[in-house]
Scaffold this motif. Structure first.
Motif, short mmCIF file in Angstrom:
data_model
loop_
_atom_site.label_atom_id
_atom_site.label_comp_id
_atom_site.label_asym_id
_atom_site.label_seq_id
_atom_site.Cartn_x
_atom_site.Cartn_y
_atom_site.Cartn_z
N PHE A 1 62.49 29.07 -2.11
CA PHE A 1 61.57 27.92 -2.03
C PHE A 1 62.32 26.64 -1.68
CE2 PHE A 1 62.91 28.62 -6.40
CZ PHE A 1 63.35 27.37 -6.80
N TRP A 2 63.53 26.52 -2.19
CA TRP A 2 64.31 25.31 -1.95
C TRP A 2 64.78 25.29 -0.49
CZ3 TRP A 2 69.72 24.27 -1.17
CH2 TRP A 2 70.06 22.92 -1.32
N ALA B 1 72.95 32.74 -1.93
CA ALA B 1 72.76 32.10 -3.24
C ALA B 1 71.60 31.11 -3.22
CB ALA B 1 74.05 31.39 -3.65
N MET B 2 70.91 30.99 -2.09
CA MET B 2 69.91 29.93 -1.97
C MET B 2 68.56 30.36 -2.50
SD MET B 2 69.87 27.75 1.46
CE MET B 2 71.50 27.14 1.73
N PRO B 3 67.94 29.53 -3.36
CA PRO B 3 66.58 29.83 -3.76
C PRO B 3 65.66 29.70 -2.53
CG PRO B 3 67.47 27.97 -5.01
CD PRO B 3 68.45 28.28 -3.93
#
Lengths: 558, 277, 330
Positions: free
Chosen positions: C153-154, C149-151
């Motif tokens: 870029f983040w 679920a992690m973007p």
């Protein structure tokens, strides 16, 4: 390597004593089997017989400690050559599995690793139990085993992958794997259920030959009393996880003591050959002329497509009130024939006439109208009902599609559901609430509510247990008489064909090999292929023995 | 209704649903919680969390991170759902056409779907948004245009699978008209897998939107989580909170939708498929 | 001999596919510029460059913008086939040269991330699948869901925050230490330090995907009859897992890995932007800021080709794993 080395022990090869197997909690019952005892001596075939849910397969798995996780032995003992296998673990257990006891399963395709060559899968068994061998010696051993299980060109076969073999060849490979280390016990779990009848006969003969050669004990799990009659020395009959009867095959088959056993034996369809009904006069209800169909399977980009001929000029005629059985092995095109008549599969050529009208020339609405006279019951009772549709709707849909008002259609549906042996209340329930046999009754009601002239039953009882099978067959026979139905009964099981049909067509590779009145075809087959099929019927010798008579009984079978 | 009851007993699916509801409430109440525009400078730049009345701190320009997150929730959900709907419409249409028509049309449509699946979808999205200037409409259209292939393939596969199922053939034999067969028997049985995939498409749409706005390709008039992370990244040494919290918001939202989707999939998995397997 | 012929045929099919995709994308690029609002020359020159009259005239001449569309398209495709991707409007250099300079960095990043995700992901997946239902398996499932679920870029930024800002272990961005006097080994190690975080953030999602897939696949394979056969043969656990389960479980993972290649390459654009990694993604981002169309379109084309090469690699792997594919009987 020779049998002489093994000490001649008096202990049975297999002794199952008071075996109880517990199912995971929350299931529909606590024990798969309870207090089961039997023994197998050297050079003896014992058949474990029962219908689905009897727990027969669990016993087979328990012997090699192959029970699925969550299922465990809760009591009793299993001893092989006098050794308690439940106490085995780690290396001892592994030495026992595939060493002292070999096992084969029902589905030969899924039982072999699809990504590994057949020879390597056999060699692996030998290596595990006897250590590594020089390459040439190993190859010779593997090819020797393949030859022993009756496979031609063992050298070529050893380098093949399972998907390149036929069903019978795969099962022979499985047997080679089980035989690789000369086991004292062979456990065979429905080894021929997935195979054609002629292949089944060959595999059973092979197992029996190997048993005699090596003096093995064989535990054969089956649902078919025909198989029992052919190969068993002794029989253990299971019902709902308990042994209801055990004894020599001869005694159990001829003088069953338990009513359940008797009912099972009675339910085995057999050729009760009646004198053929006089051929009806007049025009046939349905006639099929020179039907042709070739399936083209496209393979890779540059490979020639594979052609399978499913119908090579098929013709038949069916009169009112007549039942025609279409029999053949897998790939004979028998199901395609039924589907083409229903116009579910488009033929390449030929004509299908229903009451004089050529169905093939019809399209759209005209075809839909004409279809009313032709109905079908499919093989799989679980796939042929929409899980989201109430049973009453499923049946009433048909008349409604032809303009009957809903109330009238529902009333007709309820009447018919009652006629096929369900209650009118069944109309309000969903398919998943019914058993396989009940679903097949619903499918029959769904087909007959339209009052068709012709009913096609495509392996309609093949997925059912024998006792249920017999009931559904009896129902179909009754309805046929009542409604003066013409019926095409497609089946792989010649026994069923003989029991229900007036006439028979034998199909092979899309061609009619033989056709005639059931009695003639079964008692005096003209073609070698028909003869081979008839000879392969399990239990034929026994069940058609002239001196074989029993008192008719009326047992209660659920 | 059985499915609903089963879902209520599905722990991770329910956790996902609760989190989604929380994000929805946040999005709905943003104008009341933070009536000021999230673009306003309301505090000292780089005010850490807790200071200057900033619950989650302030960014380089003294904008309230918490207000940005609340308003950004509206954008993320709006774009996520709208683009998933766009993808659903394209995908189901293409898939149903291909699956029902078969033959040449099927082959052509599937070649096109494969092509769309092969190309780097995100790069295509950048090109499309950059060319047609970023706005809510172009972003939704773009994400829809790059997200439909899995839905098309699924719909087609389900159509093909169901068309060969005996109960569909039985309906044809019973004399039901083609349209009724599709609407009454095929479509209802494709709904659950499509619904599951569509819900997962919402999650991936939110991720694509956040990456686009991170690169500066978001709607310039709308505060979004990706934009917040993008504008805060050069000052990560001074104000970690300005990039950590918006990213966390994306993570939680996407996670919640995925959990929900998986719960849905567990619950809707047709019984028959299992029994026969 | 037959094997060689089969592989030859498969490669031939792939080349046909590659050419088809290149032509379709080139046509799409052509259409995109014409469909964009405004004069194509203006679009190509980019908004940020302003309307330099000479540049516009050059562009019109170079692309024959006064000709009919069909002629323009034919000329455009002709150029692409000759590997002429036009000239950057900002840097005034051939696009192909710019791409050629940046290609190694992108390949290094994507191949590392892909290999890492596939190897580590399937290993973790096998372990979790074999221990299905255990506490470790639950922890693994939660972790993979979070990663998934992690973007991208983040995740990159968070790695920078932890490993560069707080711990000061790894350089926050760049492609090797500038002006460092290092031997070949030292240089490689130096590059590795710079590669670690970009590759980790790009690979993380795919690691999660492959691991979850492998876990499910192992659980499924464990229920197959041939595993029961292997047990009935007397094989031990390791022999069964390595000899029978692994290859079978890999089949669906490799299929999905091929399908995910496009997304992975797309993700590289974002990661390179975060870490100032001088690859094609970074080139895209810079071109995007200046609306340097020839560069953007050229990179899109080349990245698509890279994806097809990834597909080819996974397809060959698939054929190696599964004999049924080799026979083409599927």
């Amino acid at each position: 390597m020779t049998d002489a080395k093994a000490p001649v022990s008096t202990a049975p090869v297999l002794a199952v004593d008071g075996l109880t197997i517990a199912l995971p909690r929350g299931g529909d019952r606590a024990y798969a089997v309870e207090d089961v005892s039997f023994a197998i001596q050297r050079n003896e075939v014992v058949c474990l017989v029962g219908e689905s849910g009897s727990g027969k397969s669990m016993i087979a798995h328990a012997i090699l400690s192959l029970l699925p996780s969550g299922v465990r032995v809760a009591g009793g003992a299993v001893a092989v050559n006098g050794r308690d296998t439940a106490r085995l673990s780690g290396p001892d257990l592994r030495a026992f599995r595939g060493g002292e006891a070999g096992m084969i399963f029902q589905e030969p395709l899924s039982s072999l690793n699809p990504l590994k060559r057949v020879g390597a899968q056999i060699a692996e068994t030998i290596r595990t139990h006897q250590g590594g061998l020089p390459r040439d010696e190993m190859r010779a051993r593997v090819e020797g085993l393949l030859a022993q299980v009756g496979l031609p060109t063992p050298g070529l076969l050893a380098r093949s992958y399972p998907f390149e073999l036929s069903g019978g060849q795969r099962q022979r490979v499985m047997i080679a794997i089980a035989m690789a280390n000369r086991p004292a016990l062979l456990v065979a779990d429905e080894p021929t259920t997935a195979l054609d009848v002629t292949t089944q006969a060959q595999i059973l003969r092979l197992i029996d030959d190997l048993r005699r050669e090596r003096g093995m004990g064989v535990l054969l799990i089956t649902h078919d009393f025909g198989v029992v009659a052919d190969v068993a020395d002794r029989v253990v009959v299971l019902r709902g996880g308990r042994v209801v009867e055990t004894g020599s095959a001869e005694a159990v088959l001829r003088r069953p003591r338990d009513p359940y056993t008797q009912a099972l034996i009675d339910a085995v369809p057999r050729a009760r050959l009646r004198p053929p009904a006089p051929r009806p006069e007049g025009a046939p209800v349905l006639s099929v002329e020179d039907l042709r169909k070739t399936f083209t399977v496209r393979r890779g980009l540059f490979q020639p497509p594979r052609r399978v001929v499913a119908a090579d000029g098929l013709s038949l005629a069916l009169h009112q009130g007549e039942t025609l059985a279409v029999v053949g092995e897998s790939g004979s095109g028998k199901s395609t024939l039924g589907r083409m008549i229903m116009r579910l599969t488009e033929p390449d050529g030929g004509a299908i006439r229903l009451g004089g009208e050529d169905l093939r020339s019809l399209q759209g609405e005209a075809l839909r109208r004409a279809r009313r006279g032709l109905q079908i019951v499919f093989q799989d009772p679980f796939a042929s009902l929409d899980p989201r549709q109430k049973v009453g709707d499923a049946v009433a849909r048909g008349p409604m599609a032809y303009g009957t008002p809903r109330r009238e259609a529902m009333a007709a549906a309820r009447t018919l559901l009652e006629r096929v042996g369900l209650t009118a209340a069944a109309a309000e329930r969903y398919p998943h609430e019914f058993s396989g046999g009940q679903r097949q009754r619903i499918c029959i009601a769904r087909a007959l509510v339209l009052q068709p002239q012709v009913l096609i039953a495509d392996e309609a009882v093949s997925a059912l247990d024998v006792s249920v099978q017999a009931q559904v067959l009896a129902l179909l026979a009754e309805l046929r008489r009542e409604m003066r139905l013409a019926m095409i009964f497609i089946t792989h099981d010649l026994r069923i064909a003989a029991e229900i049909a007036d006439r028979v067509i034998v199909l092979q590779k899309g061609r009619i090999v033989e056709e005639g009145a059931t009695r003639d075809v079964f008692s005096a087959p003209r073609e070698a292929y028909t003869r081979a099929l008839l000879d392969a019927i399990p239990g034929r010798r026994f069940f058609e023995h002239p001196g074989f008579t029993r008192e008719p009984v009326a047992p209660e079978v659920a | 209704m059985d499915a609903l009851k089963a879902f209520l007993r599905h722990p991770s699916g329910m956790a996902g649903l609760v989190l989604i509801l929380a994000v929805l409430v946040l999005a709905a109440s943003a104008p009341f919680l933070y009536p000021e525009s999230p673009w306003e400078m309301v505090a000292t730049p780089f005010a850490p969390p807790g200071e200057d009345g900033m619950r989650l701190g302030a960014d380089t320009l003294g904008r309230d991170v918490a207000a940005g997150i609340a308003h950004g929730a509206r954008v993320s959900l709006l774009i996520g759902i709208a683009s998933a709907l766009a993808a659903l419409v394209i995908g189901v249409t293409v898939g149903a056409l291909a699956g029902y028509a078969g033959g040449g049309l099927d082959a052509a449509l599937m070649r096109m779907t494969e092509l769309f699946q092969t190309i780097p979808a995100f790069v295509l999205a950048i090109l499309l948004v950059a060319t047609f200037t970023p706005s809510l409409a172009t972003i939704v259209a773009t994400i829809g245009a790059v997200s439909w292939p899995p839905l098309a393939r699924l719909t087609r596969a389900e159509f093909l699978r169901l068309r060969r199922r005996e109960f569909v053939e039985a309906a044809i034999c019973q004399g039901e008209r083609a349209g009724r067969v599709v609407l009454g028997h095929v479509l209802p049985n494709t709904v659950s897998p499509i619904l599951v995939t569509a819900s997962l498409t919402v999650a991936s749409a939110i991720l694509i939107e956040s990456a686009l706005s991170f690169l500066g390709l978001g709607d310039p008039n709308m505060m979004s989580w990706g934009f917040m992370v993008g504008s805060a990244r050069s000052s990560i040494r001074q104000a970690w909170w300005a990039s950590v919290f918006p990213g966390l918001a994306i993570l939680v939202t996407v996670l919640a939708i995925n959990l929900f989707g998986e719960g849905l999939s567990d619950v809707l998995n047709p019984r028959i498929a299992r029994r026969r397997g | 001999m037959r094997r060689a012929a089969e592989i030859g045929i498969a490669l031939g099919a792939w080349i046909v596919r590659l050419v088809a995709v290149v032509l379709v994308i080139a046509t799409f690029n052509f259409a995109l510029v014409r469909a964009a609002p405004g004069d194509p020359a203006q679009v190509m020159a980019g908004q940020s460059g302003g309307a330099d009259a000479k540049l516009l005239a050059d562009l019109r001449a170079e692309y024959g913008l006064d000709q009919p569309y069909a002629v323009q398209l034919a000329r455009h495709l002709g150029r692409v086939v000759r590997l002429d991707l036009g000239t950057s409007t900002q840097q005034r250099r051939p696009v192909l040269d710019l791409i050629r300079e940046r290609l190694p960095a992108t390949l290094l990043l994507t191949v590392t991330a892909f290999a890492l995700a596939l190897l580590l992901g399937s290993t973790l997946g096998v372990m979790a699948g074999l221990a299905a239902g255990s506490a470790a398996d639950t922890a693994f499932t939660v972790l993979s869901l979070v990663l998934y679920a992690m973007p991208v870029f983040w995740l990159g930024l968070m790695l920078v925050l932890v490993f560069s800002v707080w711990l000061d272990w790894l350089p926050p961005f760049g492609y090797g230490t500038i002006n460092a006097r290092l031997g070949p080994l030292g240089q490689a190690l130096d590059l590795l330090k710079y590669l670690a975080m970009p590759a980790a953030s790009l690979g993380a999602i795919y690691l999660a995907i492959y691991a979850r897939l492998m876990r499910a696949s192992i659980i499924e394979v464990a229920q197959q009859d041939f595993v029961k056969t292997a047990r009935a043969k007397g094989l031990n656990g390791a022999q069964i897992v390595v000899g029978h389960m692994l290859r079978n479980a890999l089949v669906p993972v490799v299929t999905v890995a091929g399908m995910q290649a496009g997304a992975l390459v797309g993700g590289a654009v974002v990661v390179e932007t975060v870490f100032a990694w001088p690859g094609l993604g970074r080139l895209t981002f810079d071109a995007l800021l200046q609306r340097d169309y020839p560069v953007m379109l050229g990179v899109f084309l080349i990245l698509s080709v890279i994806v097809i090469l990834f597909n080819l690699a996974t397809d060959l792997a698939y054929r190696l794993i599964d004999p049924r594919m080799r026979a083409g009987s599927a």
